[in-house]
Design an enzyme around this catalytic site. Structure first.
Site, short mmCIF file in Angstrom:
data_model
loop_
_atom_site.label_atom_id
_atom_site.label_comp_id
_atom_site.label_asym_id
_atom_site.label_seq_id
_atom_site.Cartn_x
_atom_site.Cartn_y
_atom_site.Cartn_z
N HIS A 135 31.34 51.08 22.43
CA HIS A 135 30.20 51.13 21.52
C HIS A 135 29.52 49.76 21.34
O HIS A 135 30.18 48.72 21.34
CB HIS A 135 30.63 51.66 20.15
CG HIS A 135 31.68 50.79 19.50
ND1 HIS A 135 31.36 49.73 18.70
CD2 HIS A 135 33.02 50.81 19.59
CE1 HIS A 135 32.46 49.14 18.30
NE2 HIS A 135 33.50 49.77 18.84
N HIS A 144 26.92 43.71 36.97
CA HIS A 144 27.77 44.68 37.66
C HIS A 144 29.10 44.79 36.92
O HIS A 144 29.81 43.80 36.78
CB HIS A 144 28.01 44.21 39.11
CG HIS A 144 28.87 45.15 39.92
ND1 HIS A 144 29.26 44.85 41.20
CD2 HIS A 144 29.41 46.36 39.64
CE1 HIS A 144 30.01 45.84 41.67
NE2 HIS A 144 30.12 46.76 40.74
C1 LIG Z 1 38.06 35.70 40.73
C2 LIG Z 1 37.46 35.65 42.11
C3 LIG Z 1 35.93 35.74 42.05
C4 LIG Z 1 37.88 34.32 42.73
O1 LIG Z 1 37.46 34.25 44.03
P1 LIG Z 1 37.63 32.84 44.82
O2 LIG Z 1 36.83 31.80 44.12
O3 LIG Z 1 37.33 33.13 46.25
O4 LIG Z 1 39.14 32.46 44.54
P2 LIG Z 1 40.38 32.35 45.54
O5 LIG Z 1 40.63 33.67 46.21
O6 LIG Z 1 40.17 31.14 46.40
O7 LIG Z 1 41.56 32.08 44.52
C5 LIG Z 1 41.62 30.91 43.74
C6 LIG Z 1 42.83 31.01 42.84
O8 LIG Z 1 42.60 32.02 41.85
C7 LIG Z 1 43.58 33.05 41.93
N1 LIG Z 1 42.90 34.31 41.71
C8 LIG Z 1 41.83 34.78 42.40
N2 LIG Z 1 41.44 35.95 41.92
C9 LIG Z 1 42.27 36.26 40.93
C10 LIG Z 1 42.39 37.37 40.06
N3 LIG Z 1 41.49 38.37 40.13
N4 LIG Z 1 43.35 37.35 39.11
C11 LIG Z 1 44.22 36.32 39.04
N5 LIG Z 1 44.17 35.23 39.85
C12 LIG Z 1 43.21 35.20 40.77
C13 LIG Z 1 44.17 32.94 43.32
O9 LIG Z 1 45.47 33.44 43.38
C14 LIG Z 1 44.11 31.44 43.54
O10 LIG Z 1 45.18 30.85 42.83
P3 LIG Z 1 45.89 29.48 43.34
O11 LIG Z 1 44.81 28.44 43.25
O12 LIG Z 1 46.98 29.31 42.35
O13 LIG Z 1 46.33 29.76 44.72
C15 LIG Z 1 37.94 36.85 43.00
O14 LIG Z 1 39.28 36.68 43.42
C16 LIG Z 1 37.83 38.19 42.28
O15 LIG Z 1 38.73 38.66 41.55
N6 LIG Z 1 36.68 38.86 42.51
C17 LIG Z 1 36.38 40.14 41.92
C18 LIG Z 1 36.11 41.16 43.04
C19 LIG Z 1 35.69 42.51 42.49
O16 LIG Z 1 36.24 43.01 41.53
N7 LIG Z 1 34.66 43.07 43.10
C20 LIG Z 1 34.13 44.33 42.70
C21 LIG Z 1 33.90 45.19 43.89
S1 LIG Z 1 33.25 46.75 43.48
#
Ligand SMILES: CC(C)(COP(=O)(O)OP(=O)(O)OC[C@H]1O[C@@H](n2cnc3c(N)ncnc32)[C@H](O)[C@@H]1OP(=O)(O)O)[C@@H](O)C(=O)NCCC(=O)NCCS
Length: 205
Positions: A135, A144
Site C-alpha cells: 500500500h 523495474h
Molecule cells: C548487485 C549487483 C547489481 C552487483 O553486480 P556487480 O556490480 O556486477 O557485482 P559483482 O558480481 O562483481 O559482485 C561484487 C560483490 O558483491 C557480491 N554480490 C553481488 N550481488 C549480490 C547479491 N545480489 N547479494 C549479495 N551479494 C552480492 C558478490 O558476491 C561480490 O562480493 P565479493 O566482492 O565479496 O566477492 C548484481 O549482482 C545483482 O544482484 N543484480 C540484480 C539482477 C536482477 O535481479 N535482475 C533482474 C532480472 S529480471
C-alpha cells in the site's frame, strides 16, 4: 481490439507478449527488434518484420517498450512520446491490482504481481512476475521491480531504479533514482541516488 507493437523480442519481450495475448481489449501485432537474425520470422505467432524503422509501416494503436534496461527504456519512451506515439500499458489478467491504484503510460504489470491500495506506478515502469507492491508505494517512472521482489508499505522507488529479483524493501524505505538493489538483498534503510547495494542487510558497494 487495440493493436500493439512490442519493442524488444528478447525474453522480457516474450513475457510481455504472453501477457498481451491474454488481454481482452488489446493484441500484439508485431515485435520490432534490432537483431537482424529475427527479421522476417515469427515468435509466439507474432511477426518480427524488422527493427524500429518498421514502426511507421505497421498499423498500430500503441507501443510497449519491452526492454529491461531502464536508461534505454527511458530514452526511447521520451523519443516515442515526442513523435506522438501512444505508450501502451500491458497488464496481465492475473495481476491483482487494487481499484484505486494509479498506473502511468507504457507500464508492464506481469503475472502474479500484487499492487495494493493507493499505490502509484509511474510511466514506463516494469512490475515483474509475482512481485508485491504494498500500500501507498510510489514507483518510477522508468523503474523495474524484478520478479518476486517484495516492497513493504509506503516504499518509494525513484526514477530508473531497479529492485533485483527476490529482493525485499522494508516499509517506508526510499530507493533513490538509478539505484540498484541486488537480487535477494534486503534494503533496511534508504539507498542514495545512483548507488548499488546488495546483501542482507543490503550494504552499498
Ligand atoms: C548487485 C549487483 C547489481 C552487483 O553486480 P556487480 O556490480 O556486477 O557485482 P559483482 O558480481 O562483481 O559482485 C561484487 C560483490 O558483491 C557480491 N554480490 C553481488 N550481488 C549480490 C547479491 N545480489 N547479494 C549479495 N551479494 C552480492 C558478490 O558476491 C561480490 O562480493 P565479493 O566482492 O565479496 O566477492 C548484481 O549482482 C545483482 O544482484 N543484480 C540484480 C539482477 C536482477 O535481479 N535482475 C533482474 C532480472 S529480471
Amino acid at each position: 481490439m487495440k493493436k500493439i507493437i512490442i519493442m524488444g523480442a528478447g525474453g522480457h519481450g516474450q513475457v510481455v507478449a504472453d501477457a498481451l495475448l491474454q488481454m481482452e481489449k488489446a493484441t500484439p501485432v508485431a515485435f520490432v527488434d534490432e537483431s537482424r537474425e529475427l527479421h522476417g520470422k515469427e515468435l509466439m505467432g507474432i511477426p518480427v518484420p524488422g527493427g524500429n524503422a518498421e514502426i511507421n509501416k505497421i498499423e498500430h494503436d500503441g507501443i510497449v517498450i519491452a526492454l529491461g534496461n531502464n536508461e534505454l527504456r527511458r530514452r526511447i519512451f521520451s523519443e516515442l512520446k515526442q513523435a506522438g506515439e501512444n505508450l501502451f500499458t500491458v497488464i496481465h489478467p492475473r495481476a491483482i491490482i487494487a481499484p484505486d491504484v494509479t498506473i502511468g503510460d507504457g507500464c508492464m504489470i506481469l503475472a502474479g504481481a500484487v499492487i495494493n491500495t493507493q499505490a502509484e506506478i509511474k510511466d514506463n515502469t516494469i512490475i515483474n512476475t509475482n512481485s508485491t507492491i504494498e500500500h501507498h508505494n510510489v514507483i518510477g517512472p522508468h523503474a523495474h521491480i524484478a520478479p518476486g521482489a517484495t516492497l513493504g508499505g509506503e516504499v518509494t522507488v525513484e526514477e530508473e531504479a531497479m529492485v533485483g529479483i527476490g529482493a525485499t524493501v522494508l516499509p517506508r524505505t526510499v530507493i533513490g533514482s538509478q539505484a540498484v538493489l541486488g537480487g535477494g538483498s534486503t534494503a533496511i534503510k534508504d539507498l542514495p541516488d545512483g548507488s548499488t547495494a546488495a546483501g542482507v542487510p543490503a550494504r552499498i558497494k
